[in-house]
Design a protein around this motif. Sequence first.
Motif, mmCIF file in Angstrom:
data_model
loop_
_atom_site.group_PDB
_atom_site.id
_atom_site.type_symbol
_atom_site.label_atom_id
_atom_site.label_comp_id
_atom_site.label_asym_id
_atom_site.label_seq_id
_atom_site.Cartn_x
_atom_site.Cartn_y
_atom_site.Cartn_z
ATOM 1 N N GLU A 1 0.838 -1.199 0.000
ATOM 2 C CA GLU A 1 0.000 0.000 0.000
ATOM 3 C C GLU A 1 0.870 1.245 0.000
ATOM 4 O O GLU A 1 2.075 1.172 0.253
ATOM 5 C CB GLU A 1 -0.919 -0.029 1.240
ATOM 6 N N LEU A 2 0.243 2.374 -0.270
ATOM 7 C CA LEU A 2 0.994 3.635 -0.304
ATOM 8 C C LEU A 2 1.757 3.849 1.000
ATOM 9 O O LEU A 2 2.907 4.283 1.002
ATOM 10 C CB LEU A 2 0.009 4.784 -0.567
ATOM 11 N N GLY A 3 1.144 3.497 2.104
ATOM 12 C CA GLY A 3 1.772 3.744 3.402
ATOM 13 C C GLY A 3 2.457 2.547 4.020
ATOM 14 O O GLY A 3 3.080 2.667 5.078
ATOM 15 N N HIS A 4 2.352 1.380 3.406
ATOM 16 C CA HIS A 4 2.966 0.190 4.002
ATOM 17 C C HIS A 4 3.516 -0.765 2.962
ATOM 18 O O HIS A 4 2.813 -1.149 2.036
ATOM 19 C CB HIS A 4 1.967 -0.563 4.893
ATOM 20 N N GLY A 5 4.758 -1.123 3.162
ATOM 21 C CA GLY A 5 5.361 -2.126 2.307
ATOM 22 C C GLY A 5 5.873 -3.263 3.158
ATOM 23 O O GLY A 5 5.304 -4.355 3.215
ATOM 24 N N THR A 6 6.918 -2.958 3.915
ATOM 25 C CA THR A 6 7.611 -3.964 4.690
ATOM 26 C C THR A 6 6.740 -4.616 5.757
ATOM 27 O O THR A 6 6.757 -5.827 5.933
ATOM 28 C CB THR A 6 8.820 -3.294 5.365
ATOM 29 N N ASN A 7 5.998 -3.801 6.449
ATOM 30 C CA ASN A 7 5.260 -4.304 7.605
ATOM 31 C C ASN A 7 3.872 -4.776 7.183
ATOM 32 O O ASN A 7 2.882 -4.063 7.311
ATOM 33 C CB ASN A 7 5.156 -3.207 8.660
ATOM 34 N N ALA B 1 0.597 -4.524 9.154
ATOM 35 C CA ALA B 1 -0.044 -3.220 9.355
ATOM 36 C C ALA B 1 -0.799 -2.731 8.118
ATOM 37 O O ALA B 1 -1.248 -1.595 8.088
ATOM 38 C CB ALA B 1 1.015 -2.196 9.765
ATOM 39 N N LEU C 1 -6.178 7.483 2.586
ATOM 40 C CA LEU C 1 -5.227 7.703 1.495
ATOM 41 C C LEU C 1 -4.075 6.694 1.530
ATOM 42 O O LEU C 1 -3.715 6.086 0.519
ATOM 43 C CB LEU C 1 -4.678 9.132 1.607
ATOM 44 N N MET D 1 -4.453 2.925 0.055
ATOM 45 C CA MET D 1 -4.654 2.474 -1.325
ATOM 46 C C MET D 1 -3.501 1.561 -1.730
ATOM 47 O O MET D 1 -2.356 1.754 -1.325
ATOM 48 C CB MET D 1 -4.803 3.662 -2.280
ATOM 49 N N TRP E 1 -0.643 0.300 -3.965
ATOM 50 C CA TRP E 1 0.278 1.186 -4.666
ATOM 51 C C TRP E 1 1.515 0.376 -5.031
ATOM 52 O O TRP E 1 2.107 -0.209 -4.137
ATOM 53 C CB TRP E 1 0.654 2.358 -3.736
#
Lengths: 632, 632
Positions: free
Chosen positions: A108-114, A117, A138, A141, A143
């Motif tokens: 997601e836009l705000g999460h990759g590694t974790n 979450a 936001l 989403m 991403w």
Amino acid sequence: MQKTFKNEKILFAEPLFQCDGLAGFTRSELYENAIHRTLRINQLKKEHNWTQEDFDIAIRCLNYEVGFVIHLSMFIPAIERLATDDQKAKWLPLAESYRILGTYAQTELGHGTNLMALETTATFDPRTDEFVLRTPQLSSMKWWPGSLGKTATHAIVLAQLIIGNKNYGMNPFMVQLRSLEDHMPLPGIIVGDIGAKLGANSNDNGFLILNDVRIPRENMLARNSKVTKDGRYIQTSTNKANYATMVLVRLSIIRWAEDTIKNGSLIAIRYSAVRRQSSLQAGGPEMQVLDYQTQQYKIFPSLAASYALFFTYEAMMKEYEIAYAQIMRGNNQLLGQIHGQLSGLKAFASDLVTYELEMCRRSCGGHGYLKASVVGETLLHTLPLVTVEGDNTVMYLQCARYLLKQIAKALAGQDVDEPTSYLKKDILSYTCPVQKGEHCTNPNYLLKIYTQRAHSAIASVARQLQFDLESGKDQSSAFNNNLVSLVQAAKAHCQLCLMKNFVESVSALERTCSENLASVLRQLCLYFGLHGIVTASGEFLESEAIGLQQLEWIKAEELKSLAAIRPNAVALVDAFDLHDQTVMSALGRYDGNAYQHLFEAAKREPMNQTQVPPAYYKYLRDLIKGQPLAKL
Amino acid sequence: MQKTFKNEKILFAEPLFQCDGLAGFTRSELYENAIHRTLRINQLKKEHNWTQEDFDIAIRCLNYEVGFVIHLSMFIPAIERLATDDQKAKWLPLAESYRILGTYAQTELGHGTNLMALETTATFDPRTDEFVLRTPQLSSMKWWPGSLGKTATHAIVLAQLIIGNKNYGMNPFMVQLRSLEDHMPLPGIIVGDIGAKLGANSNDNGFLILNDVRIPRENMLARNSKVTKDGRYIQTSTNKANYATMVLVRLSIIRWAEDTIKNGSLIAIRYSAVRRQSSLQAGGPEMQVLDYQTQQYKIFPSLAASYALFFTYEAMMKEYEIAYAQIMRGNNQLLGQIHGQLSGLKAFASDLVTYELEMCRRSCGGHGYLKASVVGETLLHTLPLVTVEGDNTVMYLQCARYLLKQIAKALAGQDVDEPTSYLKKDILSYTCPVQKGEHCTNPNYLLKIYTQRAHSAIASVARQLQFDLESGKDQSSAFNNNLVSLVQAAKAHCQLCLMKNFVESVSALERTCSENLASVLRQLCLYFGLHGIVTASGEFLESEAIGLQQLEWIKAEELKSLAAIRPNAVALVDAFDLHDQTVMSALGRYDGNAYQHLFEAAKREPMNQTQVPPAYYKYLRDLIKGQPLAKL
């Protein structure tokens, strides 16, 4: 080095693949071209009865400049491992015949590694027997997923499963994104391309907003767990195939890294044999730049890395196959080992090649900055390897955690995994393996140095962590204070792996190949070992695997081996057996006509299609003629 | 850090400069936009009575994304220093009013570094009192000059002057390339753009083939030498202004490097304060990624480098001004010193920032690969700095030759230049300056370590060279066998320069600034010193400037100082006082809304202007609907 692809002639006889470079393409053109290429390879596969392996080699021959990559490498395999038999029967034939086009939407836009979450939710609605998918804000989403922006009709969406008020964690859901009639996004779905990247612009990596999108209950891929009609969550399997696939993707990144550094070193070495510049003798003829010690020092690490990664990939693939077969039989014993190793090696391989590719680019002087040289373009396509499928820092830390577990076992007198068996030795019993200068000409002695240094790095951070915990630091700050050392310990282990694979593979080859060839490979292997020590000499000295005297010997030997490799350098890259159309570099052509090819590439530049640029009529004409310019 | 540009408001009030990023621009659009921008800044200069300094700052505010760069920075200055007064009277007014647009055509397809071997000839024809310019073969065409492809009406062409059968070496000639009526290339001239590059694509770097192009005798720029009507070559001056200008260009590259690493560290630090990911405590809230030790380890070197390069540029500019004033008075005493220093520092600064910018890019995770993040774009624009105006390897070797001369003087008991005065010390008299752990918290102690290490590296290669020559090696192979060590010695000297400038500048500032500010700067300076030793720890150990105990102290202190810098990190990049429109990064905005800005940038992607891509109608529709595809 790579088995010559018997169908190369068929492939490159196609006008579509006789490409002079993609430098002038817009993103839309790159995107279309990649789709066009894949569809044509599919046709060739049918026309000539290619196997799947032939198809895969063809894609490597095209330097991965193809479309539907995620559909083939992640969407279909994800259905295979995450879907029930009924679901497979429904989705696989559609996917395999391209009647639906898929992607795998996790990041997601705000999460990759974790992953834990991730914010996207799939809430079960028992009244309608549906899941409601939602990206609540936001940052939620989706991403980055490849092919998501413009291509995919379906996505496997990873989302938090909510039943009632309870969160059952990440689960996979099949979500249709676009109409199969007219390709328009379905209601509640906002989807698009995430914008231009430094490279890989033929891929429509996308974003996805889900506004209460409803899917039937049976669209939850339910091989491992399912939700019943009345809203009960049932775990049906603990099969680790999903992990195994993640590990396989990391392995494929090592292969990708190998392919790119082969391209880079081939371009750099061939061009450096063509380019002549200056002389070290006043009035002497200009030298091939490949004869300068500094140029060899810039390029030969890439050459050695190409072979080291080749051997490492082959060795790790064998390990993976054994582990995978076990996992499929329900035995997860090797999972930790292969996961720990490949997490570290993914990071180490991608770090290594991104660094060395830039050295290759520099070795081409100013021309390395031209897209037509391709060495820089190769670098740009390789840069994402250090962050995709797990940021490298996180990957090193996963490897380090594995190493910490292993050394704890070793210290407790328990068995440890084979790749870390050196941790069982008593660290105080080491003595410097190199006692004479001539020991530095033997890769096996160097291997001992690498082993001792890795052991020392791992033992030292394990000791420090324990000390910090015992002195009352809480776990999180103890860890945070040692993160840098943990990464360094993982790197030391990975560097040892590469050296070990190189040494062992050359030993094995020696039994079957000519002595001439064996001695060339031994030389390259020796150089790889020497160079690795010199580039991290401070850490090797710290580990006391070597002292200052040994370092002096090793540095001198490294410089000598540059000169020894020089006569075979061009042959060693020719041996990669890469077609000019695969490499597509003006500088690295087999015929050596670098300048001619650069000029031909310049002639194709769109700006050269008119003698006078449009900007002349807009701005320059009035300027040059001294006419006053309107307010601009 | 940089004086706030009082006209920033005027500049960024212009719609032209309220740019949301150039990611979607074609090369032609980039090219036009850059010309448009420069012409508008020229108008603003007139409208608001800006000084030349205001104009120059405006260009930095626009991140160098402007046109006519070579016209302003090389063509006009070259006329000033190479032309006679009569020639200046003719050409300067035309150039300054943009009635002619110029470039400086030196580099050829086959030759960059070795200027003496350039192949373009200017043969004097006494019958017509003309020079005949000719690029005799493919490799001789001019290749790379900025603005040459589509913009320049004139070029100062560097060519071998031939009179009769004698070659008088490189001389500058004013050659008209395009008609001032319609901008068409003149007879005998083939000119065009060299094709897409990894970055800097608004610049029409060009090629130029000269097929017996005739120019009047008075077009040889004759400040230093001239040809008489009857074909005699007369050297009229030995003014070194030309060298001084070359040196100034190297200095400007240090400034450029400073500007780019400031952008990079600003983006990385601001984004890392916004991004939250994972936690080191099970179940704890997600941490700002800037709080991870590994993230600090990745980014703070860039922060420290930004300040080190700022102070170094300022200090070197002062040295340059003194040297230039002397040279203009005919005193070349400081030329060797400033040339030696700036050759090395050009290379060191550009090496440093290209490496660190990639670390900044990685610290932004996957999003660093998006053009909208700008951190990667900054890297791409910076990559040519390592090869332009002298390939870095050649630059280091020029610096090393200067250092060899200085150490020879020192050993002979003669005076040496001030920046190398440390070479006068007896190398055997050094003792390790750090005797206790707390010494490692004092930048002045670290400076002593840097000094000792540089001295040791220079002395060691000088000794080795002498040994090789005395043992009968010829000069060229003795040199070639020591090239790598010579480069390392130059790097050691340059690293010392940066540390010295940092330490001395902070000491000077301490007298005028608040103690709070002083302590923050001292901390950053200390970190710069510690980090530099750790990254080259093997070489420092080798030089015996430190031992293993000192290295252990220094490494521990380095990690401690990461935590000490953390609270001030955001303020330290805010202090660069860079406008959002200068940096143009979605990730690095002052408002911290990274995700919102990324999404806005994605919406502007040209591929998102239709919901269904054209490729759907061309390929995907039939595929998805199961229609047979024609042969593609």
